[in-house]
Motif scaffolding. Structure first.
Motif, PDB file in Angstrom:
ATOM      1  N   PHE A 122       0.845  -1.216  -0.109  1.00 34.43           N
ATOM      2  CA  PHE A 122       0.030   0.101  -0.020  1.00 34.43           C
ATOM      3  C   PHE A 122       0.797   1.152  -0.001  1.00 34.43           C
ATOM      4  O   PHE A 122       0.518   2.271  -0.669  1.00 34.43           O
ATOM      5  CB  PHE A 122      -0.888   0.120   1.022  1.00 34.43           C
TER       6      PHE A 122
ATOM      7  N   SER B 124       2.570   1.634  -3.505  1.00 36.70           N
ATOM      8  CA  SER B 124       1.484   2.101  -4.278  1.00 36.70           C
ATOM      9  C   SER B 124       1.082   3.573  -4.074  1.00 36.70           C
ATOM     10  O   SER B 124       0.700   4.312  -5.062  1.00 36.70           O
ATOM     11  CB  SER B 124       0.460   1.118  -4.763  1.00 36.70           C
ATOM     12  N   ARG B 125       0.990   4.081  -2.989  1.00 33.18           N
ATOM     13  CA  ARG B 125       0.576   5.425  -2.552  1.00 33.18           C
ATOM     14  C   ARG B 125       1.744   6.236  -2.856  1.00 33.18           C
ATOM     15  O   ARG B 125       1.277   7.598  -3.170  1.00 33.18           O
ATOM     16  CB  ARG B 125       0.463   5.398  -1.192  1.00 33.18           C
TER      17      ARG B 125
ATOM     18  N   PHE C  89      -2.717   5.573   6.824  1.00 36.09           N
ATOM     19  CA  PHE C  89      -1.263   6.087   6.644  1.00 36.09           C
ATOM     20  C   PHE C  89      -0.842   7.485   7.280  1.00 36.09           C
ATOM     21  O   PHE C  89      -1.636   8.192   7.428  1.00 36.09           O
ATOM     22  CB  PHE C  89      -1.147   6.036   5.072  1.00 36.09           C
TER      23      PHE C  89
ATOM     24  N   ASP D  24       1.923  10.483   7.252  1.00 36.26           N
ATOM     25  CA  ASP D  24       2.904  11.402   6.508  1.00 36.26           C
ATOM     26  C   ASP D  24       3.995  11.999   7.367  1.00 36.26           C
ATOM     27  O   ASP D  24       5.105  12.366   6.882  1.00 36.26           O
ATOM     28  CB  ASP D  24       1.975  12.129   5.595  1.00 36.26           C
TER      29      ASP D  24
END
Length: 107
Positions: free
Chosen positions: A16, A19-20, A44, A46
Motif C-alpha cells: 500500500f 503504491s501510494r 497512513f 505522512d
C-alpha cells in the motif's frame, strides 16, 4: 509495550505504501464507536505528532498515539484472506468482549 505485525500484514502495508508513493508508516488507533464502545482506526501516516510512539516490525513502522496505546499494547496486526473476503485482523490481548458484527470491542 509493543505492537507487532504478521508477515502478511507487513507485506500488505508495504505494498500500500509503495503504491501510494509516500508515507512513513501505518497509524493504528482506537476511537469511541460501535455497539461495544471502541473501534480500530487504520490510516497512513505522512508526519509524526508529539504524542506518537513508533514501533517497527518486519520493516514497517506502526505509529500509535499515547491514548490508544493503553488499549492496543501487545496487539498483533494480521492480514487474512477468508474465501472472497480479505482484510486486517487485530489480535488484541486486551479485548474482553466484542460486538456481534466484529466492528467494535471493549476492554
Amino acid at each position: 509495550m509493543a505492537i507487532t505485525m504478521s508477515s502478511s500484514a507487513a507485506q500488505r502495508v508495504q505494498t500500500f505504501l509503495t503504491s501510494r508513493g509516500k508515507g512513513i508508516g501505518l497509524r493504528l488507533g482506537v476511537k469511541t464507536s460501535g455497539c461495544s464502545g471502541m473501534a480500530y482506526v487504520l490510516e497512513f501516516v505522512d508526519e509524526l505528532h508529539d504524542e506518537d510512539r513508533v514501533f517497527e516490525d518486519k520493516g514497517v513502522k506502526v505509529i500509535v498515539d499515547e491514548k490508544s496505546l493503553v488499549y492496543l499494547d501487545g496487539t498483533e496486526l494480521d492480514f487474512v484472506k477468508e474465501g472472497l473476503n480479505e482484510g486486517f485482523k487485530f489480535n488484541n490481548p486486551n479485548v474482553t468482549g466484542e460486538c456481534g458484527c466484529g466492528e467494535s470491542f471493549n476492554v
